[in-house]
Motif scaffolding. Structure first.
Motif, PDB file in Angstrom:
ATOM      1  N   GLY A 113       3.529  -2.324   7.507  1.00  0.00           N
ATOM      2  CA  GLY A 113       2.794  -3.318   8.301  1.00  0.00           C
ATOM      3  C   GLY A 113       2.500  -2.778   9.681  1.00  0.00           C
ATOM      4  O   GLY A 113       1.365  -2.802  10.131  1.00  0.00           O
ATOM      5  N   GLU A 114       3.528  -2.271  10.349  1.00  0.00           N
ATOM      6  CA  GLU A 114       3.349  -1.704  11.686  1.00  0.00           C
ATOM      7  C   GLU A 114       3.381  -0.190  11.666  1.00  0.00           C
ATOM      8  O   GLU A 114       2.699   0.463  12.439  1.00  0.00           O
ATOM      9  N   LYS A 115       4.210   0.368  10.811  1.00  0.00           N
ATOM     10  CA  LYS A 115       4.401   1.807  10.782  1.00  0.00           C
ATOM     11  C   LYS A 115       4.212   2.328   9.372  1.00  0.00           C
ATOM     12  O   LYS A 115       4.449   1.621   8.400  1.00  0.00           O
ATOM     13  N   LEU A 116       3.828   3.594   9.303  1.00  0.00           N
ATOM     14  CA  LEU A 116       3.820   4.283   8.023  1.00  0.00           C
ATOM     15  C   LEU A 116       5.017   5.215   7.961  1.00  0.00           C
ATOM     16  O   LEU A 116       5.340   5.885   8.950  1.00  0.00           O
ATOM     17  N   PHE A 117       5.661   5.230   6.813  1.00  0.00           N
ATOM     18  CA  PHE A 117       6.791   6.119   6.591  1.00  0.00           C
ATOM     19  C   PHE A 117       6.422   7.114   5.495  1.00  0.00           C
ATOM     20  O   PHE A 117       5.671   6.796   4.579  1.00  0.00           O
ATOM     21  N   PHE A 118       6.997   8.305   5.606  1.00  0.00           N
ATOM     22  CA  PHE A 118       6.647   9.390   4.698  1.00  0.00           C
ATOM     23  C   PHE A 118       7.862   9.860   3.907  1.00  0.00           C
ATOM     24  O   PHE A 118       8.993   9.872   4.418  1.00  0.00           O
ATOM     25  N   GLY A 119       7.585  10.279   2.676  1.00  0.00           N
ATOM     26  CA  GLY A 119       8.599  10.974   1.915  1.00  0.00           C
ATOM     27  C   GLY A 119       8.758  12.390   2.443  1.00  0.00           C
ATOM     28  O   GLY A 119       8.006  12.843   3.314  1.00  0.00           O
TER      29      GLY A 119
ATOM     30  N   PHE B  47       0.236   5.620  -0.020  1.00  0.00           N
ATOM     31  CA  PHE B  47      -0.776   6.641   0.223  1.00  0.00           C
ATOM     32  C   PHE B  47      -0.255   7.993  -0.257  1.00  0.00           C
ATOM     33  O   PHE B  47       0.928   8.286  -0.137  1.00  0.00           O
TER      34      PHE B  47
ATOM     35  N   ASP C 236       3.253   1.814   3.831  1.00  0.00           N
ATOM     36  CA  ASP C 236       2.911   1.048   5.025  1.00  0.00           C
ATOM     37  C   ASP C 236       3.848  -0.139   5.142  1.00  0.00           C
ATOM     38  O   ASP C 236       3.914  -0.970   4.224  1.00  0.00           O
TER      39      ASP C 236
ATOM     40  N   LEU D 193       2.593  14.633  -0.209  1.00  0.00           N
ATOM     41  CA  LEU D 193       3.452  13.642   0.431  1.00  0.00           C
ATOM     42  C   LEU D 193       2.998  12.235   0.083  1.00  0.00           C
ATOM     43  O   LEU D 193       1.806  11.949   0.070  1.00  0.00           O
TER      44      LEU D 193
ATOM     45  N   LEU E 226      -5.663  12.885   3.448  1.00  0.00           N
ATOM     46  CA  LEU E 226      -5.422  11.779   2.536  1.00  0.00           C
ATOM     47  C   LEU E 226      -6.140  12.030   1.221  1.00  0.00           C
ATOM     48  O   LEU E 226      -7.341  12.327   1.200  1.00  0.00           O
TER      49      LEU E 226
ATOM     50  N   TYR F 247      -0.891  12.096   0.308  1.00  0.00           N
ATOM     51  CA  TYR F 247      -1.509  13.097   1.170  1.00  0.00           C
ATOM     52  C   TYR F 247      -1.276  14.493   0.599  1.00  0.00           C
ATOM     53  O   TYR F 247      -0.296  14.735  -0.114  1.00  0.00           O
TER      54      TYR F 247
ATOM     55  N   MET G   5       0.833  -1.198   0.000  1.00  0.00           N
ATOM     56  CA  MET G   5       0.000   0.000   0.000  1.00  0.00           C
ATOM     57  C   MET G   5       0.868   1.248   0.000  1.00  0.00           C
ATOM     58  O   MET G   5       1.840   1.352   0.739  1.00  0.00           O
TER      59      MET G   5
END
Lengths: 112, 111
Positions: A98-104, A33, A96, A92, A45, A35, A31
């Motif tokens: 699995g546990e955390k979402l990371f962002f550019g 995302f 995912d 942005l 989102l 934003y 996945m």
């Protein structure tokens, strides 16, 4: 953790034109995302991009305005089409793990 | 995803502990509490998350009340570089679900 490269980091565009933002991840993710963060606001989102299927858009966002591609498990693009000054925002991508979402680091877009 | 309520702003003196509260009274049993921060329009940075036990990592501690309706993020020794907007978010993990951001708390660390 995931390392996300987002390009361009910033751009100044003329109204009526389109800009494509790229998001590259250093690992395969299911996945992704997209934003939007308007000046002085929180993150909203736009859509969820799943590889191999159409993106799912949130209320208030449509595919014609924000087409998204997800050709493989490490890459996605968001296009901001027919831009107006109201589209001036930070865009942005997020993945995912699995546990955390990371962002550019985001794309700062200014539309004149 | 359940909604959260945070104070819009807080100040903290450098070197002191910063305690950021969050209310999530409608949290579901399978929702985790996540904290992110955003420094000057950069991408949000993950800080910590937890389900019901208190958690600690190299960045912060997370204290969740027994009824899970509220939590506190603790930065034990705040520095000027901790000045940022801090977001408390509740989310079901492991299901690739989105993060829904509220308005967050703007923490200003001062000399």
């Amino acid at each position: 953790s995931a390392v996300i490269s987002q390009k361009p980091s910033r751009d100044i565009c003329q109204r009526g034109t389109s800009l494509t933002i790229q998001c590259q991840v250093d690992s395969q993710v299911t996945m992704m995302f997209w934003y939007r963060q308007q000046p002085g606001q929180s993150l909203t989102l736009i859509a969820t991009a799943n590889q191999g299927s159409e993106a799912t858009y949130e209320s208030g966002f449509v595919i014609d305005k924000f087409p998204i591609s997800r050709p493989n498990l490490t890459f996605s693009t968001l296009t901001v089409s027919n831009m107006s000054p109201e589209d001036s925002s930070i865009y942005l991508c997020s993945v995912d793990s699995g546990e955390k979402l990371f962002f550019g680091s985001g794309t700062q877009l200014s539309v004149l | 995803d359940a909604k959260t309520t945070q104070p819009p702003s807080m100040d903290c003196a450098e070197g002191r502990a910063a305690n950021l509260p969050c209310n999530h009274s409608t949290i579901s049993g399978n929702e985790y509490v996540y904290w992110y921060r955003q420094i000057h329009s950069q991408g949000p940075q993950y800080i910590i998350h937890g389900l019901k036990n208190n958690e600690t990592n190299e960045m912060a501690s997370l204290i969740i009340t027994e009824d899970r309706k509220s939590s506190t993020l603790i930065l034990p020794h705040a520095t000027l570089r901790d000045t940022a907007v801090y977001y408390c978010i509740v989310r079901v993990t492991g299901t690739a679900s989105k993060l829904t951001f509220g308005t967050g708390t703007r923490l200003q660390v001062t000399l």
